[in-house]
Write an enzyme that holds these catalytic residues in place. Structure first.
Site, PDB file in Angstrom:
ATOM      1  N   HIS A 248      27.060  52.936   4.042  1.00  0.00           N
ATOM      2  CA  HIS A 248      27.896  52.954   5.426  1.00  0.00           C
ATOM      3  C   HIS A 248      26.831  52.056   6.056  1.00  0.00           C
ATOM      4  O   HIS A 248      26.960  52.790   7.530  1.00  0.00           O
ATOM      5  CB  HIS A 248      28.017  54.057   5.469  1.00  0.00           C
ATOM      6  CG  HIS A 248      26.947  55.500   5.843  1.00  0.00           C
ATOM      7  ND1 HIS A 248      26.716  56.574   5.273  1.00  0.00           N
ATOM      8  CD2 HIS A 248      26.262  55.045   6.364  1.00  0.00           C
ATOM      9  CE1 HIS A 248      25.656  57.316   5.777  1.00  0.00           C
ATOM     10  NE2 HIS A 248      24.961  56.270   6.542  1.00  0.00           N
TER      11      HIS A 248
ATOM     12  N   HIS B 243      24.829  61.667  12.024  1.00  0.00           N
ATOM     13  CA  HIS B 243      23.844  60.431  12.371  1.00  0.00           C
ATOM     14  C   HIS B 243      23.570  60.960  14.167  1.00  0.00           C
ATOM     15  O   HIS B 243      23.229  60.058  14.783  1.00  0.00           O
ATOM     16  CB  HIS B 243      24.060  58.820  12.100  1.00  0.00           C
ATOM     17  CG  HIS B 243      23.896  58.339  10.649  1.00  0.00           C
ATOM     18  ND1 HIS B 243      25.208  58.348  10.567  1.00  0.00           N
ATOM     19  CD2 HIS B 243      23.617  57.656  10.473  1.00  0.00           C
ATOM     20  CE1 HIS B 243      25.684  57.821   9.129  1.00  0.00           C
ATOM     21  NE2 HIS B 243      24.079  57.559   9.169  1.00  0.00           N
TER      22      HIS B 243
ATOM     23  N   HIS C 240      16.651  53.204   1.593  1.00  0.00           N
ATOM     24  CA  HIS C 240      16.045  52.554   3.227  1.00  0.00           C
ATOM     25  C   HIS C 240      15.668  53.145   3.603  1.00  0.00           C
ATOM     26  O   HIS C 240      16.095  54.367   4.002  1.00  0.00           O
ATOM     27  CB  HIS C 240      17.856  52.061   4.245  1.00  0.00           C
ATOM     28  CG  HIS C 240      18.255  53.095   4.032  1.00  0.00           C
ATOM     29  ND1 HIS C 240      19.447  53.507   4.047  1.00  0.00           N
ATOM     30  CD2 HIS C 240      19.271  53.291   5.353  1.00  0.00           C
ATOM     31  CE1 HIS C 240      20.550  54.265   3.786  1.00  0.00           C
ATOM     32  NE2 HIS C 240      20.111  54.522   5.429  1.00  0.00           N
TER      33      HIS C 240
ATOM     34  N   GLU D 277      20.415  59.798   2.025  1.00  0.00           N
ATOM     35  CA  GLU D 277      21.770  59.614   1.591  1.00  0.00           C
ATOM     36  C   GLU D 277      22.736  60.101   0.410  1.00  0.00           C
ATOM     37  O   GLU D 277      22.954  60.141   0.804  1.00  0.00           O
ATOM     38  CB  GLU D 277      21.626  58.613   3.107  1.00  0.00           C
ATOM     39  CG  GLU D 277      22.238  59.013   4.082  1.00  0.00           C
ATOM     40  CD  GLU D 277      21.881  57.278   5.184  1.00  0.00           C
ATOM     41  OE1 GLU D 277      22.208  58.150   6.318  1.00  0.00           O
ATOM     42  OE2 GLU D 277      22.546  56.524   4.823  1.00  0.00           O
TER      43      GLU D 277
HETATM   44  C1  DHB Z   1      21.743  51.720   8.637  1.00  0.00           C
HETATM   45  C2  DHB Z   1      21.483  52.075   7.603  1.00  0.00           C
HETATM   46  C3  DHB Z   1      21.680  53.597   7.508  1.00  0.00           C
HETATM   47  O1  DHB Z   1      22.484  54.691   6.499  1.00  0.00           O
HETATM   48  C4  DHB Z   1      22.897  54.100   8.720  1.00  0.00           C
HETATM   49  O2  DHB Z   1      23.730  54.803   9.185  1.00  0.00           O
HETATM   50  C5  DHB Z   1      22.358  53.159  10.419  1.00  0.00           C
HETATM   51  C6  DHB Z   1      21.781  52.083  10.412  1.00  0.00           C
HETATM   52  C7  DHB Z   1      21.380  50.018   8.534  1.00  0.00           C
HETATM   53  O3  DHB Z   1      20.291  49.513   7.667  1.00  0.00           O
HETATM   54  O4  DHB Z   1      20.928  49.175   9.344  1.00  0.00           O
HETATM   55 FE    FE Z   2      23.375  56.043   7.135  1.00  0.00          FE
END
Ligand code: DHB
Ligand code: FE
Length: 290
Positions: free
Chosen positions: A12, A59, A193, A240
């Site tokens: 997302h 978030h 990530h 997540e």
């Molecule tokens: C990114 C990924 C995320 O899950 C998020 O909530 C905000 C930013 C990203 O990779 O930029």
């Molecule tokens: Fe996220």
């Protein structure tokens, strides 16, 4: 009783909103990502869900660090976008499904889940973008929504084991809802990530792919890991993936993988997508009448 037609899990990343707004879907950077979604939309056209129950993480836009529920369930008539502004410029509100929200809330509390109920709830890119990817274009999203928020922002976070149990309980609640509705379960976030700190940019393709396979072959596999181990393997925000786990757990019995996509990177994220439908008896229950 209501029928669970399947589960869709997807990343997302906020930048997806800007790519949609600027029509960048065909650009070399974006194409391998956006090309993942037409097969999911084809499946949706056959599965015809009326309602989406969505596991997602806020978030810091609806819940901030001063008040952070571990699990929160929306029971609002409408959900408005509250993203910071680097996503889709304007969006109509998403319609809630109050009847299913309160049924899920009642069933979860009866099963000793101490959830927060939210009769007002703003949503962010974790809700809006996955819905836009599955139902693109202007206008009202054609499904109603029950958002289920899992804290992956402020420690302590719930364990994979607890998120799996939550998903199972939500699935049972859906199946005991006195309705003809067809329900799609979604989980948004991940995959690996990390947005900041020493490991910023960290991605773990091998673990992501093992995790995706486990949802089909051994759905509770992830529950053997602690939260700290999952953060170590997937990155600070890779945790997540708990949303995918809860969504899979909500579909009772086995599932068949209808479609998947995995592409590195979208922004800082390993972007994944899975479409799963129930197998055998569960599939027959979900099958539409001839
Ligand atoms: C990114 C990924 C995320 O899950 C998020 O909530 C905000 C930013 C990203 O990779 O930029
Ligand atoms: Fe996220």
């Amino acid at each position: 009783m209501a029928k669970i037609v399947g589960a869709i899990t997807t990343s997302h990343v906020p930048a997806i909103g800007r790519a949609i707004a600027k029509n960048l879907q065909g650009e070399p950077y974006w194409k391998p990502f956006f090309d993942g979604y037409p097969p999911a939309r084809d499946w949706l056209a056959k599965a015809r869900p009326d309602v989406v129950v969505m596991f997602y993480n806020d978030h810091g836009l609806n819940f901030f660090l001063d008040k952070m529920p571990t699990f929160a369930v929306g029971a609002a008539p409408q959900y408005n976008n509250a993203d910071e502004g680097w996503g889709i410029p304007t969006l109509p509100p998403f319609n809630g499904n109050l009847d299913l929200s309160w049924h899920v809330i009642n069933e979860l509390v009866a099963k000793d889940f101490d959830i927060v109920t939210c009769q007002e709830m703003l949503v962010d890119h974790a809700v809006t973008l996955p819905l836009k990817l599955l139902w693109p274009g202007e206008g009202q999203c054609p499904v109603t929504l029950v958002p289920v928020c899992i804290n992956t922002v402020q420690y302590p976070l719930p364990s994979a084991r607890r998120c799996f149990a939550l998903g199972q309980a939500v699935g049972k609640a859906i199946e005991s809802w006195n309705s003809d509705a067809r329900v799609l379960v979604m989980g948004t976030g991940g995959l690996s990530h990390q947005l900041d700190g020493e490991r910023a940019g960290f991605i773990n393709k091998e673990f992501d792919q093992q995790f995706m396979r486990s949802l089909i072959d051994d759905p509770s596999w992830t529950t053997k890991y602690t939260t700290a181990e999952l953060v170590e393997k997937t990155g600070t925000q890779g945790i997540e993936l708990l949303m995918w786990l809860a969504a899979r757990a909500a579909v009772p019995g086995g599932v068949r993988q209808v479609h998947s996509n995995y592409h590195i990177p979208i922004s800082n994220t390993a972007a994944g997508l899975m479409v799963m439908e129930p197998t055998a008896g569960a599939a027959q229950r979900a099958a539409q009448p001839a």
